[in-house]
Write a protein that holds these residues in place. Structure first.
Motif, short mmCIF file in Angstrom:
data_model
loop_
_atom_site.label_atom_id
_atom_site.label_comp_id
_atom_site.label_asym_id
_atom_site.label_seq_id
_atom_site.Cartn_x
_atom_site.Cartn_y
_atom_site.Cartn_z
N HIS A 211 0.75 -1.34 -0.11
CA HIS A 211 -0.17 0.02 -0.04
C HIS A 211 0.78 1.33 0.05
CE1 HIS A 211 -3.54 -2.45 0.44
NE2 HIS A 211 -3.19 -2.85 1.68
N ASP B 287 -2.13 6.41 -0.17
CA ASP B 287 -3.52 5.73 0.28
C ASP B 287 -4.11 6.64 1.55
OD1 ASP B 287 -3.38 4.37 -2.08
OD2 ASP B 287 -3.42 2.50 -1.10
N THR C 180 -6.90 9.12 1.16
CA THR C 180 -8.05 8.56 0.38
C THR C 180 -9.30 8.46 1.52
OG1 THR C 180 -7.83 6.16 0.40
CG2 THR C 180 -6.83 7.64 -1.52
N ILE D 67 -6.92 4.37 -5.65
CA ILE D 67 -5.70 4.22 -4.70
C ILE D 67 -4.54 3.92 -5.67
CG2 ILE D 67 -7.25 3.56 -2.75
CD1 ILE D 67 -6.35 0.79 -3.43
#
Length: 205
Positions: free
Chosen positions: A139, A143, A146, A194
């Motif tokens: 990840h 992110d 978001t 993302i």
């Protein structure tokens, strides 16, 4: 997360994951000649099964015995010949090291604190055979901005460049190092973009 908590998380659902292989594994490994693969944090086995379907001999490692049992069962459902191409290994990746080398080492979304993560990735890199491939996906830090739920722990996130910098240029060629966009849905059902950190590197042979 402890083994007991991880098993409990798997037991809370009949299937914790979708059953589909990770998108970036499919993209990055589809053109590789099959050999020996290591699937790190294999979960319920979708990636391992996808690789085995393409002729790879796979070692699938996870901390959760529940996940490993599900993966082995799913592999048998596909067929006994495929199931024989996968070895399911119960191990704690925090201190586990491979005893052999692999033509592909894949680690998908291993979101550990920085020191543990870097130590793990170094061990994984050392297990890649000459001319073999290291694929690490995680990840991306962006992110956290978001509406997709992410833990408020920045140290768990990393970029592909972070990983690439740990690989010696004398030994490695970086083929892919990027924040790759992907569409998903947030808890309100809205489509959001993302980004995944995708690192694909090849050990010089």
């Amino acid at each position: 997360m402890s083994e007991a908590l991880l098993d409990q998380r798997y037991l809370s659902s009949n299937a914790l994951w979708s059953g589909n292989p990770n998108t970036h594994l499919v993209t990055e490994a589809a053109d590789l000649a099959p050999g020996k693969a290591l699937d790190v944090g294999c979960g319920e086995g979708a990636d391992a099964i996808w690789l085995a379907e393409r002729g790879w001999q796979v070692t699938a490692v996870d901390l959760s015995s529940v996940a490993l049992e599900r993966g082995a069962a799913h592999a048998l459902e596909v067929g006994p010949d495929l199931a024989r191409r996968i070895t399911w290994l119960h191990a704690d990746l925090i201190d586990w090291a491979a005893e052999t080398s692999y033509d592909l080492v894949s680690a998908q979304f291993m979101q550990l604190q920085k020191d543990l993560r870097e130590a793990l990735f170094q061990r994984l890199a050392s297990s890649v055979a000459p001319a073999g491939t290291l694929l690490i996906v995680g990840h991306h830090p962006s992110d956290m901005q978001t509406t997709v739920p992410r833990p408020p722990r920045p140290e768990l996130f990393y970029t592909a460049a972070d990983v690439a910098e740990s690989l010696g240029p004398q030994e490695w060629v970086t083929l892919v190092s990027e924040a790759r966009p992907r569409l998903t849905h947030d808890p309100e059902g809205r489509t959001v973009t993302i980004h995944d950190a995708v690192l694909r590197a090849q050990r010089k042979g």
